[in-house]
Design an enzyme around this catalytic site. Structure first.
Site, PDB file in Angstrom:
ATOM      1  N   ASP A   1      36.115  35.718  40.261  1.00 40.16           N
ATOM      2  CA  ASP A   1      35.990  34.138  40.280  1.00 40.16           C
ATOM      3  C   ASP A   1      37.253  33.750  39.581  1.00 40.16           C
ATOM      4  O   ASP A   1      38.163  32.740  39.801  1.00 40.16           O
ATOM      5  CB  ASP A   1      35.000  33.366  39.233  1.00 40.16           C
ATOM      6  CG  ASP A   1      34.491  34.172  38.135  1.00 40.16           C
ATOM      7  OD1 ASP A   1      35.178  35.111  37.721  1.00 40.16           O
ATOM      8  OD2 ASP A   1      33.673  33.967  37.373  1.00 40.16           O
TER       9      ASP A   1
ATOM     10  N   ASP B   1      41.661  35.975  33.910  1.00 40.76           N
ATOM     11  CA  ASP B   1      42.054  35.147  32.682  1.00 40.76           C
ATOM     12  C   ASP B   1      43.076  36.231  31.525  1.00 40.76           C
ATOM     13  O   ASP B   1      44.304  36.516  32.229  1.00 40.76           O
ATOM     14  CB  ASP B   1      40.883  34.843  31.718  1.00 40.76           C
ATOM     15  CG  ASP B   1      41.386  34.091  30.593  1.00 40.76           C
ATOM     16  OD1 ASP B   1      42.117  33.299  30.529  1.00 40.76           O
ATOM     17  OD2 ASP B   1      40.240  34.127  29.716  1.00 40.76           O
TER      18      ASP B   1
HETATM   19  P1  5GP Z   1      39.543  38.220  31.582  1.00 35.88           P
HETATM   20  O1  5GP Z   1      38.716  39.717  31.399  1.00 35.88           O
HETATM   21  O2  5GP Z   1      40.395  38.288  32.805  1.00 35.88           O
HETATM   22  O3  5GP Z   1      39.853  37.825  30.262  1.00 35.88           O
HETATM   23  O4  5GP Z   1      38.165  37.301  32.051  1.00 35.88           O
HETATM   24  C1  5GP Z   1      37.631  37.201  33.003  1.00 35.88           C
HETATM   25  C2  5GP Z   1      36.263  36.468  32.810  1.00 35.88           C
HETATM   26  O5  5GP Z   1      36.196  35.761  31.679  1.00 35.88           O
HETATM   27  C3  5GP Z   1      35.905  35.749  34.113  1.00 35.88           C
HETATM   28  O6  5GP Z   1      35.207  36.549  35.121  1.00 35.88           O
HETATM   29  C4  5GP Z   1      34.996  34.637  33.209  1.00 35.88           C
HETATM   30  O7  5GP Z   1      33.580  35.237  33.298  1.00 35.88           O
HETATM   31  C5  5GP Z   1      35.776  34.557  32.034  1.00 35.88           C
HETATM   32  N1  5GP Z   1      36.379  33.272  31.879  1.00 35.88           N
HETATM   33  C6  5GP Z   1      37.850  33.132  31.760  1.00 35.88           C
HETATM   34  N2  5GP Z   1      38.214  31.856  31.888  1.00 35.88           N
HETATM   35  C7  5GP Z   1      37.185  31.117  32.021  1.00 35.88           C
HETATM   36  C8  5GP Z   1      36.979  29.885  32.395  1.00 35.88           C
HETATM   37  O8  5GP Z   1      37.872  29.058  32.208  1.00 35.88           O
HETATM   38  N3  5GP Z   1      35.688  29.272  32.786  1.00 35.88           N
HETATM   39  C9  5GP Z   1      34.747  30.048  32.641  1.00 35.88           C
HETATM   40  N4  5GP Z   1      33.545  29.406  32.986  1.00 35.88           N
HETATM   41  N5  5GP Z   1      34.886  31.526  32.510  1.00 35.88           N
HETATM   42  C10 5GP Z   1      36.079  32.074  32.237  1.00 35.88           C
END
Ligand code: 5GP
Length: 179
Positions: free
Chosen positions: A101, A104
């Site tokens: 989805d 980040d």
């Molecule tokens: P990463 O491991 O890339 O930092 O984060 C991925 C996960 O962080 C995503 O699958 C999601 O669950 C959560 N996440 C990161 N940014 C957002 C955001 O703006 N909104 C939401 N609802 N979840 C986020």
């Protein structure tokens, strides 16, 4: 403007814009994976809506598997152990596209790459609906990106705020707090 639990959000990506971008991404995948054995691995929970809408527009013979990435305290190690739950299909010699989805920091995708390393896949790429380039610190940047967005918290279209808001068909951004 909408309210999810205690926070207010404003419209960021309306449903029709999301759908047109997914159509473009599906067309690209249909071209690039023609003639290849393709499997999608969708990351739960957030990617379920994106995965369903994208998958409907894939015209190639292909498979999909829904997985969860979990992290638990190992018994004899000091750190946490990551695992992929639900990957009950053989991905060896297949072209794998991970469906996320949102990417980040990139930590989740990097974990998945490490966990899948032992599988003899033919190729491994990442398709994400949303990407926050300014937050990204990972080693495996997404190959297919729907929208690059600023570092603000978003909900809707599968993404939650404390498990609420996943059902919204558009994506909303947290409204800056007014003092
Ligand atoms: P990463 O491991 O890339 O930092 O984060 C991925 C996960 O962080 C995503 O699958 C999601 O669950 C959560 N996440 C990161 N940014 C957002 C955001 O703006 N909104 C939401 N609802 N979840 C986020």
């Amino acid at each position: 403007m909408i309210q999810v639990l205690d926070k207010q959000f404003e419209t960021f990506l309306p449903a029709d814009k999301i759908q047109s971008e997914i159509t473009l991404m599906a067309q690209k995948l249909n071209e690039e994976y023609a003639g290849k054995e393709l499997i999608f691995i969708a990351i739960l929970n957030g990617a379920f809506m994106f995965a369903a809408d994208l998958f409907k527009q894939i015209t190639l013979p292909c498979e999909i598997s829904f997985v969860k990435v979990s992290s638990y305290q190992g018994t004899n190690t000091s750190g946490r152990v990551d695992e992929i739950i639900g990957l009950n299909t053989d991905i060896s010699n297949k072209h794998v596209v991970i469906l996320e989805d949102i990417v980040d920091t990139g930590i989740t995708i990097d974990k998945i790459f490490t966990l899948l390393r032992a599988h003899q896949y033919a190729s491994l790429k990442v398709a994400t609906l949303l990407f926050k380039p300014n937050a990204y610190q990972g080693k495996n940047p997404p190959n297919y990106v729907g929208f690059s967005i600023p570092n603000a918290f978003v909900v809707g279209y599968g993404l939650d705020y404390n498990e609420k808001g996943r059902n919204l068909d558009s994506i909303y951004q947290l409204k800056a707090e007014t003092k």
